[in-house]
Design a protein around this motif. Structure first.
Motif, PDB file in Angstrom:
ATOM      1  N   GLU A   1       7.386   6.147  -4.419  1.00 56.69           N
ATOM      2  CA  GLU A   1       7.550   7.157  -5.467  1.00 56.69           C
ATOM      3  C   GLU A   1       8.483   8.283  -5.022  1.00 56.69           C
ATOM      4  O   GLU A   1       9.326   8.753  -5.794  1.00 56.69           O
ATOM      5  N   VAL A   2       8.342   8.707  -3.775  1.00 56.54           N
ATOM      6  CA  VAL A   2       9.210   9.772  -3.265  1.00 56.54           C
ATOM      7  C   VAL A   2      10.653   9.278  -3.153  1.00 56.54           C
ATOM      8  O   VAL A   2      11.594   9.991  -3.513  1.00 56.54           O
ATOM      9  N   LEU A   3      10.845   8.066  -2.664  1.00 55.35           N
ATOM     10  CA  LEU A   3      12.211   7.545  -2.526  1.00 55.35           C
ATOM     11  C   LEU A   3      12.900   7.425  -3.878  1.00 55.35           C
ATOM     12  O   LEU A   3      14.104   7.673  -3.999  1.00 55.35           O
ATOM     13  N   ARG A   4      12.143   7.038  -4.904  1.00 57.41           N
ATOM     14  CA  ARG A   4      12.729   6.924  -6.244  1.00 57.41           C
ATOM     15  C   ARG A   4      13.243   8.263  -6.769  1.00 57.41           C
ATOM     16  O   ARG A   4      14.139   8.301  -7.619  1.00 57.41           O
ATOM     17  N   LYS A   5      12.670   9.341  -6.258  1.00 62.40           N
ATOM     18  CA  LYS A   5      13.049  10.668  -6.723  1.00 62.40           C
ATOM     19  C   LYS A   5      14.073  11.333  -5.809  1.00 62.40           C
ATOM     20  O   LYS A   5      14.576  12.415  -6.134  1.00 62.40           O
ATOM     21  N   THR A   6      14.356  10.696  -4.664  1.00 65.67           N
ATOM     22  CA  THR A   6      15.235  11.357  -3.689  1.00 65.67           C
ATOM     23  C   THR A   6      16.416  10.450  -3.358  1.00 65.67           C
ATOM     24  O   THR A   6      17.188  10.110  -4.236  1.00 65.67           O
ATOM     25  N   TRP A   7      16.531  10.029  -2.101  1.00 69.12           N
ATOM     26  CA  TRP A   7      17.760   9.349  -1.680  1.00 69.12           C
ATOM     27  C   TRP A   7      17.932   7.955  -2.272  1.00 69.12           C
ATOM     28  O   TRP A   7      19.053   7.437  -2.322  1.00 69.12           O
TER      29      TRP A   7
ATOM     30  N   HIS B   1      15.044   8.251  11.346  1.00 63.71           N
ATOM     31  CA  HIS B   1      13.725   7.614  11.310  1.00 63.71           C
ATOM     32  C   HIS B   1      12.803   8.463  12.186  1.00 63.71           C
ATOM     33  O   HIS B   1      13.181   8.782  13.315  1.00 63.71           O
ATOM     34  N   ARG B   2      11.648   8.975  11.780  1.00 61.44           N
ATOM     35  CA  ARG B   2      10.954   8.628  10.581  1.00 61.44           C
ATOM     36  C   ARG B   2      10.432   9.876   9.916  1.00 61.44           C
ATOM     37  O   ARG B   2      10.288  10.925  10.577  1.00 61.44           O
ATOM     38  N   PHE B   3      10.061   9.805   8.638  1.00 56.00           N
ATOM     39  CA  PHE B   3       9.652  10.956   7.840  1.00 56.00           C
ATOM     40  C   PHE B   3       8.383  10.628   7.057  1.00 56.00           C
ATOM     41  O   PHE B   3       8.206   9.515   6.587  1.00 56.00           O
ATOM     42  N   LEU B   4       7.522  11.640   6.899  1.00 60.27           N
ATOM     43  CA  LEU B   4       6.417  11.536   5.965  1.00 60.27           C
ATOM     44  C   LEU B   4       6.948  11.821   4.562  1.00 60.27           C
ATOM     45  O   LEU B   4       7.971  12.493   4.401  1.00 60.27           O
ATOM     46  N   PRO B   5       6.280  11.321   3.522  1.00 60.69           N
ATOM     47  CA  PRO B   5       6.793  11.491   2.161  1.00 60.69           C
ATOM     48  C   PRO B   5       7.075  12.945   1.778  1.00 60.69           C
ATOM     49  O   PRO B   5       8.125  13.247   1.200  1.00 60.69           O
ATOM     50  N   ALA B   6       6.153  13.869   2.087  1.00 64.00           N
ATOM     51  CA  ALA B   6       6.357  15.273   1.716  1.00 64.00           C
ATOM     52  C   ALA B   6       7.555  15.870   2.462  1.00 64.00           C
ATOM     53  O   ALA B   6       8.350  16.625   1.881  1.00 64.00           O
ATOM     54  N   GLN B   7       7.686  15.531   3.750  1.00 60.48           N
ATOM     55  CA  GLN B   7       8.838  16.020   4.524  1.00 60.48           C
ATOM     56  C   GLN B   7      10.142  15.500   3.934  1.00 60.48           C
ATOM     57  O   GLN B   7      11.132  16.230   3.834  1.00 60.48           O
ATOM     58  N   LEU B   8      10.133  14.244   3.545  1.00 59.03           N
ATOM     59  CA  LEU B   8      11.336  13.620   3.007  1.00 59.03           C
ATOM     60  C   LEU B   8      11.732  14.251   1.678  1.00 59.03           C
ATOM     61  O   LEU B   8      12.911  14.550   1.438  1.00 59.03           O
TER      62      LEU B   8
ATOM     63  N   MET C   1      13.167  17.706   2.394  1.00 57.81           N
ATOM     64  CA  MET C   1      14.466  17.672   3.071  1.00 57.81           C
ATOM     65  C   MET C   1      15.585  17.291   2.105  1.00 57.81           C
ATOM     66  O   MET C   1      16.684  17.866   2.150  1.00 57.81           O
ATOM     67  N   TRP C   2      15.337  16.316   1.240  1.00 55.05           N
ATOM     68  CA  TRP C   2      16.373  15.884   0.300  1.00 55.05           C
ATOM     69  C   TRP C   2      16.837  17.043  -0.585  1.00 55.05           C
ATOM     70  O   TRP C   2      18.028  17.249  -0.795  1.00 55.05           O
ATOM     71  N   HIS C   3      15.866  17.804  -1.078  1.00 55.34           N
ATOM     72  CA  HIS C   3      16.228  18.919  -1.955  1.00 55.34           C
ATOM     73  C   HIS C   3      16.868  20.063  -1.184  1.00 55.34           C
ATOM     74  O   HIS C   3      17.736  20.772  -1.719  1.00 55.34           O
ATOM     75  N   ARG C   4      16.490  20.241   0.062  1.00 53.60           N
ATOM     76  CA  ARG C   4      17.089  21.326   0.859  1.00 53.60           C
ATOM     77  C   ARG C   4      18.546  21.035   1.206  1.00 53.60           C
ATOM     78  O   ARG C   4      19.383  21.929   1.158  1.00 53.60           O
TER      79      ARG C   4
ATOM     80  N   VAL D   1       0.810  -1.232   0.000  1.00 49.14           N
ATOM     81  CA  VAL D   1       0.000   0.000   0.000  1.00 49.14           C
ATOM     82  C   VAL D   1       0.838   1.274   0.000  1.00 49.14           C
ATOM     83  O   VAL D   1       0.314   2.358  -0.251  1.00 49.14           O
ATOM     84  N   ASN D   2       2.144   1.175   0.261  1.00 50.26           N
ATOM     85  CA  ASN D   2       2.971   2.379   0.430  1.00 50.26           C
ATOM     86  C   ASN D   2       3.508   2.926  -0.892  1.00 50.26           C
ATOM     87  O   ASN D   2       4.689   3.226  -1.037  1.00 50.26           O
ATOM     88  N   TYR D   3       2.616   3.075  -1.856  1.00 55.54           N
ATOM     89  CA  TYR D   3       3.008   3.574  -3.173  1.00 55.54           C
ATOM     90  C   TYR D   3       3.630   4.968  -3.089  1.00 55.54           C
ATOM     91  O   TYR D   3       4.645   5.245  -3.734  1.00 55.54           O
ATOM     92  N   ASP D   4       3.010   5.869  -2.295  1.00 54.15           N
ATOM     93  CA  ASP D   4       3.515   7.243  -2.213  1.00 54.15           C
ATOM     94  C   ASP D   4       4.930   7.296  -1.651  1.00 54.15           C
ATOM     95  O   ASP D   4       5.766   8.089  -2.119  1.00 54.15           O
ATOM     96  N   ARG D   5       5.229   6.441  -0.695  1.00 54.87           N
ATOM     97  CA  ARG D   5       6.586   6.417  -0.134  1.00 54.87           C
ATOM     98  C   ARG D   5       7.595   5.960  -1.186  1.00 54.87           C
ATOM     99  O   ARG D   5       8.673   6.551  -1.331  1.00 54.87           O
TER     100      ARG D   5
END
Length: 379
Positions: free
Chosen positions: A128-134, A351-358, A361-364, A122-126
Motif C-alpha cells: 500500500e505504501v509503495l503504491r502511494k510513493t516510488w 535497503h531497507r526501510f519500514l513502511p512509515a519511514q519510506l 522519506m518519499w514526500h520529503r 502478508v506484506n499488505y502494508d508495504r
C-alpha cells in the motif's frame, strides 16, 4: 415385423450413442491440441477466469524420489530437503495474472520502466505504501512507469485462503499482482524470478527497462528514469544489469546462516559476479537473455546469485552503480540524522526501510522547499 423394427431402432440408437461418444473424444482431443502449448515436456493450459483475463496452469509437479539418495540428505533441514525434492519444478498454477498489464505484446515497448517487486502475501502494508510513493504508476519525464508485485502463497487451510483472498481484492482494485501457487519462502525466490521472466516473455517482452527489487527498499524511481534516459545508445535493446556489485565470494557453508548453501545443493565454492538482490536495474533485452539461459541452468535458491550465473553463461557481466545501496547507506557520523532526506535525494535505491519511514522519506525528497548543502549524489 414390429420386433424387427424395435431391434433396428435399438441398434440405431446404440450406434448413435457410440458416434456421439467418439465425436466427443475427437473434439476433446482437438481442444487439447488447440489450447495446450507444449514446453519442456510440460503442458501449459490456458483457462479463462474473468473478463479479459486468463491464467496459466500446469499439472502438479511431482517430488523427485531419487533426491533422498543424495549423500547426507537426511542431515539437511526440512527446507533444504524440500528444495532438493522439487528443484526441477519450474511450472506452477497461476492464481492471479495480468495478461493486459503491458497493453499487449506490441504496446509493451511503451513501458519505459517496469517495477517488478517481490512481495509476500502478508506484506499488505508495504504494498500500500509503495503504491502511494516510488512505485506509483505515472508518467515521468515523458515516459511510463508501471508496477507489478510478484508473490507465491503462504500457510495452509483457512489462513492460506484468507491471504489469497487479500491478494485477489488488491488485484481487483489495483491490477498489479502476479501470484503462483508455490510456497512463499526464501528458498523459492529464484523460482519466483523464473516464473516472472516467463510471464514477461509471454506478455511484456518489449518493456525497455526493469527495476527488480524487494518491497522494503526505498527506490528513487524518478532518478532511475533520468539515469536510464541518459544511457548512450541503449533504449533497452542492449545489455544492462547494474546495482550493488558483489564478486569474489562463494556459498556460505554455515547452517546457521540464512544464506546457507550445502554442498548437496552446490558443490562449487565460488559464485560468479552478481548484484545484490535487494534491487537492481536491467534492460528488457538482458531480462529475456537471463530467462533463456535459465532454461538450461539448475536452480540455485539464492536468486541474485542465480541471475549472475545466467549472465555468466550468456557471456555478460553485471556492473556496479554507486547509487544502489542494498547494504544501506554509510552515514559519516553518528551525530548526523541517518534519515536526513538530503542523503536520499540523489540515490537510486537503499535497503531497507519500514513502511512509515519510506512514506515519509518519499514526500520529503519531493518537497520543493528542501534545501541541501553540498551534493551528496551517490554517497
Amino acid at each position: 415385423m414390429r420386433k424387427i423394427r424395435a431391434r433396428f431402432f435399438l441398434l440405431a440408437g446404440a450406434l448413435g450413442l457410440l458416434v456421439l461418444h467418439l465425436c466427443k473424444d475427437f473434439i476433446d482431443h482437438k481442444n487439447i491440441h488447440f489450447n495446450i502449448n507444449v514446453r519442456d515436456d510440460d503442458f501449459q493450459i490456458k483457462q479463462p477466469t474473468t473478463k479479459n483475463t486468463s491464467v496459466y496452469s500446469w499439472p502438479r509437479c511431482l517430488r523427485n524420489m531419487s533426491a533422498a539418495n543424495i549423500t547426507g540428505f537426511s542431515s539437511l533441514s526440512g527446507d533444504v530437503q524440500d528444495f532438493l525434492n522439487y528443484r526441477h519444478c519450474r511450472h506452477f498454477p497461476m492464481l492471479l495474472d495480468l495478461p493486459d498489464k503491458c497493453g499487449g505484446v506490441d504496446k509493451s515497448a511503451e513501458i519505459f520502466l517496469l517495477l517488478v517487486i517481490k512481495s509476500s502475501p502478508v506484506n499488505y502494508d508495504r504494498r500500500e505504501v509503495l503504491r502511494k510513493t516510488w512505485a506509483k504508476e505515472r508518467l515521468h519525464n515523458g515516459v511510463w512507469i508501471r508496477r507489478i508485485f510478484i508473490s507465491g502463497t503462504m500457510d495452509t487451510g483457512f489462513e492460506k485462503k484468507r491471504l489469497n483472498k487479500l491478494l485477489e481484492l488488491e488485484q481487483r482494485e489495483y491490477n498489479d499482482i502476479l501470484q503462483w501457487d508455490f510456497k512463499e519462502q526464501f528458498y523459492n525466490l529464484t523460482l519466483k524470478q523464473i516464473l516472472f521472466l516467463e510471464w514477461m516473455e509471454r506478455n511484456c517482452p518489449n518493456a525497455r527497462f526493469l527495476l527488480n527489487g524487494d518491497d522494503d527498499v526505498f527506490a528513487n524511481t524518478n532518478n532511475m528514469v533520468e539515469y536510464l534516459q541518459g544511457l548512450k545508445d541503449n533504449d533497452g535493446g542492449k545489455h544492462l544489469f547494474t546495482g550493488h556489485l558483489i564478486q569474489n565470494v562463494g556459498p556460505i557453508r554455515s547452517s546457521l546462516s540464512k544464506y546457507f548453501i550445502p554442498v548437496q545443493v552446490q558443490e562449487s565454492d565460488s559464485y560468479p559476479p552478481y548484484c545484490g538482490g535487494g534491487g537492481f536495474l536491467l534492460s528488457g533485452y538482458t531480462a529475456l537473455v537471463i530467462f533463456n539461459m535459465s532454461q538450461s541452468i539448475t536452480i540455485l535458491p539464492i536468486d541474485d546469485v542465480y541471475m549472475g550465473m545466467c549472465l555468466a553463461k550468456a557471456g555478460l557481466s553485471p556492473s556496479s552503480h554507486m547509487g544502489v545501496k542494498t547494504a544501506g547507506l554509510h552515514i559519516p557520523s553518528s551525530t548526523l540524522d541517518e534519515y536526513d532526506p538530503c542523503y536520499y535525494k540523489e540515490v537510486l535505491l537503499v535497503h531497507r526501510f519500514l513502511p512509515a519511514q519510506l512514506y515519509l522519506m518519499w514526500h520529503r525528497i519531493l518537497d520543493s522547499n528542501l534545501k541541501c548543502g553540498l551534493s551528496k549524489k551517490w554517497l
